[in-house]
Design a protein around this motif. Sequence first.
Motif, mmCIF file in Angstrom:
data_model
loop_
_atom_site.group_PDB
_atom_site.id
_atom_site.type_symbol
_atom_site.label_atom_id
_atom_site.label_comp_id
_atom_site.label_asym_id
_atom_site.label_seq_id
_atom_site.Cartn_x
_atom_site.Cartn_y
_atom_site.Cartn_z
ATOM 1 N N ASP A 77 0.853 -1.187 0.000
ATOM 2 C CA ASP A 77 0.000 0.000 0.000
ATOM 3 C C ASP A 77 0.888 1.236 0.000
ATOM 4 N N PRO A 78 0.804 2.108 -1.022
ATOM 5 C CA PRO A 78 1.685 3.274 -1.078
ATOM 6 C C PRO A 78 1.262 4.405 -0.150
ATOM 7 N N GLY A 79 0.130 4.264 0.529
ATOM 8 C CA GLY A 79 -0.329 5.309 1.410
ATOM 9 C C GLY A 79 -1.140 6.365 0.694
ATOM 10 N N PRO A 80 -1.390 7.501 1.334
ATOM 11 C CA PRO A 80 -2.205 8.547 0.704
ATOM 12 C C PRO A 80 -1.486 9.178 -0.489
ATOM 13 N N THR A 205 -5.298 11.028 -11.372
ATOM 14 C CA THR A 205 -6.126 11.289 -10.189
ATOM 15 C C THR A 205 -5.622 10.529 -8.967
ATOM 16 N N THR A 206 -4.892 9.427 -9.151
ATOM 17 C CA THR A 206 -4.403 8.659 -7.999
ATOM 18 C C THR A 206 -3.225 9.342 -7.314
ATOM 19 N N TYR A 207 -2.626 10.337 -7.941
ATOM 20 C CA TYR A 207 -1.491 11.053 -7.349
ATOM 21 C C TYR A 207 -1.923 12.291 -6.556
ATOM 22 N N PHE A 208 -3.210 12.647 -6.622
ATOM 23 C CA PHE A 208 -3.647 13.907 -6.023
ATOM 24 C C PHE A 208 -4.935 13.723 -5.237
ATOM 25 N N ASN A 209 -5.109 14.631 -4.280
ATOM 26 C CA ASN A 209 -6.356 14.678 -3.508
ATOM 27 C C ASN A 209 -6.891 16.114 -3.526
ATOM 28 N N LYS A 210 -6.281 17.001 -2.772
ATOM 29 C CA LYS A 210 -6.741 18.387 -2.726
ATOM 30 C C LYS A 210 -6.468 19.126 -4.033
ATOM 31 N N ASN A 211 -5.409 18.771 -4.719
ATOM 32 C CA ASN A 211 -5.050 19.437 -5.974
ATOM 33 C C ASN A 211 -5.483 18.645 -7.197
ATOM 34 N N ARG A 212 -6.430 17.744 -7.024
ATOM 35 C CA ARG A 212 -6.809 16.847 -8.120
ATOM 36 C C ARG A 212 -7.400 17.589 -9.310
ATOM 37 N N LEU A 269 -0.758 2.996 -7.596
ATOM 38 C CA LEU A 269 -1.441 2.029 -6.748
ATOM 39 C C LEU A 269 -1.121 0.602 -7.174
ATOM 40 N N PRO A 270 -1.109 -0.339 -6.235
ATOM 41 C CA PRO A 270 -0.878 -1.741 -6.594
ATOM 42 C C PRO A 270 -2.021 -2.263 -7.460
ATOM 43 N N PRO A 271 -1.746 -3.243 -8.324
ATOM 44 C CA PRO A 271 -2.787 -3.742 -9.231
ATOM 45 C C PRO A 271 -3.893 -4.473 -8.502
ATOM 46 N N ARG A 272 -5.097 -4.330 -9.014
ATOM 47 C CA ARG A 272 -6.266 -5.072 -8.502
ATOM 48 C C ARG A 272 -6.618 -6.097 -9.575
ATOM 49 N N ARG A 273 -5.997 -7.279 -9.465
ATOM 50 C CA ARG A 273 -6.113 -8.276 -10.525
ATOM 51 C C ARG A 273 -7.539 -8.769 -10.694
ATOM 52 N N SER A 274 -8.189 -9.056 -9.572
ATOM 53 C CA SER A 274 -9.557 -9.554 -9.654
ATOM 54 C C SER A 274 -10.522 -8.379 -9.713
#
Length: 471
Positions: A77-80, A205-212, A269-274
């Motif tokens: 998990d890379p965190g926020p 979008t996965t790299y940002f939250n407030k500045n998305r 983010l890590p892959p979601r295979r299923s």
Amino acid sequence: MSIEYPTKDVEKGAQDLEDTDSIASHPDVNDSEIDSTNSSSHPDILKTSIQTQANKNSIGGALTKVLTARSNASVRDPGPPPDGGLNAWTMAFMGHFVVFNTWGMISSFGVFQTYYTTELGLEPSAVSWIGSMQMFLHFFLGMFSGRALDAGLFHWVVIPGVLISSLGIMMTSLCSQYWQIFLAQGVMNGIGCGLQFSPAMSLITTYFNKNRSLAVAIAASGSATGGLVFPTIARQLLPKIGFSWTLRVMAFLILVLGACYCSILKPRLPPRRSGPLLEPSAFKELPYTLYVIGMFFVYAGQYFPFYYVGAYAVEVIGVPYSTSVNLLMIMNGVGVVGRLIPSFLADRKFGPQNTLIPFAFASALVLYCWTEVKTEKGLYAWAIIYGLCSAGFQGLFPSALSSLTKDMNKVGVRNGMGFSIVGIASLTGPPIAGALVQRGGGSYLYAQMWGASMILIGGVAVVLGRVSITG
């Protein structure tokens, strides 16, 4: 009388059979290794066998390792989201080039619309189907390519997308008939764009939250810069080197930029295979459903002027072709400001949906006013205002859609679903407008009223979706 069995020989035979079965069934042992065991007394044969197997696996294995390593983030998990920093903003600027190559090329179709109708004598509605097919595939394939991001296959779809898009424009340079142009520019380029757009926008979008919203707007403004560069190439090179070589220059530009961002973009983010290709449960969420319905109606009407402003300028106002290209460039160019400033305000004060709604209604109002534009100066002014209003909406559309997804591991598939529905509207909208122009005997009134009304209906749906959240 007793018979004595050769016990040692039997035991040795059983052991040999056991070893043979073990070798044959071992998953990591291949034919070359078995052969090397049998030919251990022949060093030359053993060396040749090993080299042959290594050569066979080296190319495919290296390509697989590179693409998989580039497409997959760490399994941890890379965190926020970092929400800033050199790496995150680099992703946003690389997304700018993705949109430059895809949406920037498509938004420049007005250049081709005017050229095909005036130089090749094709019907406006028929030509519109070429551009609409590009837009449809650009959005619709997001249903599949967006899921590829979630599954850790980002580069497996983006790299082929660059190659197919460049090849499509290259093949268009060889076309001389309508069906050939439709397949090369409409279908091939559309497929190439569709494989790139959704995963790239979702990745950002996965790299940002407030500045998305600002990050997505930086990427989305690639349609404005592409909408400036590609028409400029057409205007400057068409009279000098002709239609075919002008398109080849565009194809080479797409290929070079594609090589640049394919080497830099990296999923976080890590892959979601299923997981399913679609998530129908998203449509049980009223805000998501109403927002997507609103986008369908807005996009059905909003891109019609980008296709037809050049033809309107030539046929109704009576300006030369070069002036019609300038109008399209202005309409696209002001989109840089029209995307960045509203997105900055959305991040700092109002939120993406609250900021997007006024631009939808402003676009409808300005499009209604197009009916009163009768002079060249008036058309320039109208193009600037409409370009700003529509850009504010288009820049916020992806970030507002992403804001309706709380689990960012699902952002690819949910954004892809939304893009696919928008793609259907993009496919049908401009050809309907073109048919209305033909039905009106060359008058644009019916098409203008229809396009503005579609945007107005879409704006109402987005408002209802926002109300369903706030109450």
